[in-house]
Enzyme design. Sequence first.
Site, mmCIF file in Angstrom:
data_model
loop_
_atom_site.group_PDB
_atom_site.id
_atom_site.type_symbol
_atom_site.label_atom_id
_atom_site.label_comp_id
_atom_site.label_asym_id
_atom_site.label_seq_id
_atom_site.Cartn_x
_atom_site.Cartn_y
_atom_site.Cartn_z
ATOM 1 N N ASN A 25 0.806 -1.222 0.000
ATOM 2 C CA ASN A 25 0.000 0.000 0.000
ATOM 3 C C ASN A 25 0.838 1.270 0.000
ATOM 4 O O ASN A 25 0.293 2.375 -0.077
ATOM 5 C CB ASN A 25 -0.978 -0.002 1.178
ATOM 6 C CG ASN A 25 -2.123 -0.976 0.942
ATOM 7 O OD1 ASN A 25 -2.261 -1.526 -0.155
ATOM 8 N ND2 ASN A 25 -2.932 -1.205 1.954
ATOM 9 N N CYS A 37 -10.603 -5.178 -4.595
ATOM 10 C CA CYS A 37 -11.202 -6.101 -3.632
ATOM 11 C C CYS A 37 -12.689 -5.820 -3.482
ATOM 12 O O CYS A 37 -13.119 -4.677 -3.430
ATOM 13 C CB CYS A 37 -10.531 -5.942 -2.276
ATOM 14 S SG CYS A 37 -9.148 -7.036 -2.044
ATOM 15 N N ASP A 75 -7.434 -3.850 7.511
ATOM 16 C CA ASP A 75 -6.744 -4.896 6.751
ATOM 17 C C ASP A 75 -6.243 -6.046 7.639
ATOM 18 O O ASP A 75 -5.689 -7.015 7.127
ATOM 19 C CB ASP A 75 -5.566 -4.296 5.966
ATOM 20 C CG ASP A 75 -6.043 -3.510 4.752
ATOM 21 O OD1 ASP A 75 -7.234 -3.580 4.419
ATOM 22 O OD2 ASP A 75 -5.207 -2.819 4.129
ATOM 23 N N ARG A 94 -2.376 -11.063 -4.698
ATOM 24 C CA ARG A 94 -2.374 -9.600 -4.858
ATOM 25 C C ARG A 94 -1.582 -8.924 -3.739
ATOM 26 O O ARG A 94 -1.104 -7.805 -3.923
ATOM 27 C CB ARG A 94 -3.807 -9.063 -4.851
ATOM 28 C CG ARG A 94 -4.600 -9.466 -6.077
ATOM 29 C CD ARG A 94 -5.925 -8.757 -6.117
ATOM 30 N NE ARG A 94 -5.734 -7.347 -5.819
ATOM 31 C CZ ARG A 94 -6.668 -6.543 -5.325
ATOM 32 N NH1 ARG A 94 -7.849 -6.998 -5.070
ATOM 33 N NH2 ARG A 94 -6.410 -5.275 -5.101
HETATM 34 C C1 UD1 Z 1 -6.583 1.851 1.376
HETATM 35 C C2 UD1 Z 1 -5.814 0.560 1.296
HETATM 36 C C3 UD1 Z 1 -6.664 -0.606 1.788
HETATM 37 C C4 UD1 Z 1 -7.195 -0.307 3.191
HETATM 38 C C5 UD1 Z 1 -7.867 1.057 3.249
HETATM 39 C C6 UD1 Z 1 -8.272 1.475 4.652
HETATM 40 C C7 UD1 Z 1 -4.342 0.954 -0.594
HETATM 41 C C8 UD1 Z 1 -3.971 0.609 -1.983
HETATM 42 N N1 UD1 Z 1 -5.416 0.337 -0.091
HETATM 43 O O1 UD1 Z 1 -7.717 1.717 0.514
HETATM 44 O O2 UD1 Z 1 -5.862 -1.779 1.805
HETATM 45 O O3 UD1 Z 1 -8.130 -1.290 3.558
HETATM 46 O O4 UD1 Z 1 -6.979 2.071 2.734
HETATM 47 O O5 UD1 Z 1 -7.170 1.486 5.496
HETATM 48 O O6 UD1 Z 1 -3.676 1.723 0.062
HETATM 49 N N2 UD1 Z 1 -14.571 6.296 0.842
HETATM 50 C C9 UD1 Z 1 -15.590 7.111 0.398
HETATM 51 N N3 UD1 Z 1 -15.328 7.993 -0.611
HETATM 52 C C10 UD1 Z 1 -14.093 8.107 -1.175
HETATM 53 C C11 UD1 Z 1 -13.054 7.271 -0.712
HETATM 54 C C12 UD1 Z 1 -13.328 6.377 0.302
HETATM 55 O O7 UD1 Z 1 -16.699 7.039 0.878
HETATM 56 O O8 UD1 Z 1 -13.921 8.931 -2.080
HETATM 57 C C13 UD1 Z 1 -14.848 5.309 1.915
HETATM 58 C C14 UD1 Z 1 -14.650 3.874 1.448
HETATM 59 O O9 UD1 Z 1 -15.785 3.383 0.788
HETATM 60 C C15 UD1 Z 1 -14.371 3.177 2.754
HETATM 61 C C16 UD1 Z 1 -13.609 4.236 3.559
HETATM 62 O O10 UD1 Z 1 -13.878 5.479 2.936
HETATM 63 O O11 UD1 Z 1 -15.566 2.869 3.416
HETATM 64 C C17 UD1 Z 1 -12.106 4.018 3.591
HETATM 65 O O12 UD1 Z 1 -11.581 3.994 2.293
HETATM 66 P P1 UD1 Z 1 -10.114 4.522 1.931
HETATM 67 O O13 UD1 Z 1 -9.436 4.994 3.178
HETATM 68 O O14 UD1 Z 1 -10.240 5.472 0.795
HETATM 69 O O15 UD1 Z 1 -9.420 3.208 1.423
HETATM 70 P P2 UD1 Z 1 -8.584 2.987 0.101
HETATM 71 O O16 UD1 Z 1 -7.677 4.142 -0.107
HETATM 72 O O17 UD1 Z 1 -9.463 2.547 -0.991
#
Ligand code: UD1
Length: 416
Positions: free
Chosen positions: A23, A116, A304, A396
């Site tokens: 990540n 995922c 995670d 992955r």
């Molecule tokens: C990253 C990690 C993932 C981890 C997650 C939370 C990477 C590549 N992946 O994913 O392994 O599980 O952080 O620690 O680094 N959300 C919204 N709107 C947005 C963006 C996010 O509502 O525009 C929500 C998502 O649906 C989720 C929450 O915010 O419920 C957390 O998501 P986010 O922190 O963005 O995770 P990722 O960056 O996708």
Amino acid sequence: MEKITIRGGNPLKGTVKINGAKNSALPLLAASLLTLGKNSFRDVPMLEDVATKCQLLSALGAKVETSQGIVEVNADNIDTFETPYDLVRKMRASVLVMGPLLARLGRARVSLPGGCNIGTRPIDLHLKGFMALGAEIIMGHGYIEAVAPQLTGGRIYLDYPSVGATENIMMAATVAQGTTTIENAAAEPEIVDLANYLNAAGAQIRGAGTNLIRIRGVEKLVGREYTVIPDRIETGTYIAAAAITGGELLLENVVSDHLKPVVAKYQEMGVQIEEVERGLKVNSSLPLAAVDVKTLPYPGFPTDMQAQTMALLALARGTSVVTESVFENRFMHVAELKRMNASIKIDGRSAVVEGVDFLSAAQVNASDLRAGAALVIAGLAAQGVTEVGNVHHIDRGYYRLVENLQSLGAEIKRGV
Ligand code: UD1
């Protein structure tokens, strides 16, 4: 279709060297699109997701060379703002090229992301950030396009401290005109790693690792050599594997500060964990105690590690409540763990886990990356031979998981 077969019951013993963080590597590779000249990233984990990201950079016109643990990127000649649907569909982190492309070419077009299968995972916060920097967002036909001939600094308050949104906005803002602030920013170690790389490349970012990040736009960024931080989730997964088998492991290449929320919870379960220089020593004697776990943004307990921890709690003495507050649908491993004799009831965003005396082997399927790791961990302790299908999810995020577990004494193999 390949599967992982495990005969449970062997306590794990030995040493594991932890790889660079997936990540961190994924946003770092995306960020290299902002730079001129050569980048050389070290300790990059050679995973499926990293290969996909490298293909994506190549498709955008960057020169990418990969050899064991090192990825070199030269993005001098990126020539397209369109990301191929096939690659974005495979991996949600593909959306992280949007900020750099927008900054570099004034335009970025990506298909709605895949990755995922853990909830709807929108990208509204990423887009809100781009709009605050002056971009126009156009949506349609499964694609999202952001357009801004010149980004200008802005003030962004994130409704939720999203990791990806913080990274994307931070990257776009590095070469915007003026200063950007991100309030309620995510504070994960991977954000700090990204900021450290960008600053080494010439950016002016302050406050990464806190909830307020300030970015003063600079004219250009220059490629650098950079070493990726160790993977805290891979470390946590081996802690869980040692713990469930009553094993004894030395984990090398660890930043123990990043593991604090995990270590504290596992110590509460009765696992002995000791800090050593750049590593952790784990020693577990069974049975473990039930604990309540709630996932939260960093420095809370990481989502995670939720599935792997639930596998352990399935065998702990007493009742545990596991609450998933980060993702809305991240309990897909529950049905599979129940097939292995676990006693778990889901109630909204919580799962009530009644510890049982034994897990029994079954044929199970990985629904996503960490759910897959949880099933392997459960299999290490289960009576009989467990078969875990859909192994590609595990590839992955874990480099040589099966080989490592074999070398630690597990009876585990991979095949069709
Ligand atoms: C990253 C990690 C993932 C981890 C997650 C939370 C990477 C590549 N992946 O994913 O392994 O599980 O952080 O620690 O680094 N959300 C919204 N709107 C947005 C963006 C996010 O509502 O525009 C929500 C998502 O649906 C989720 C929450 O915010 O419920 C957390 O998501 P986010 O922190 O963005 O995770 P990722 O960056 O996708």
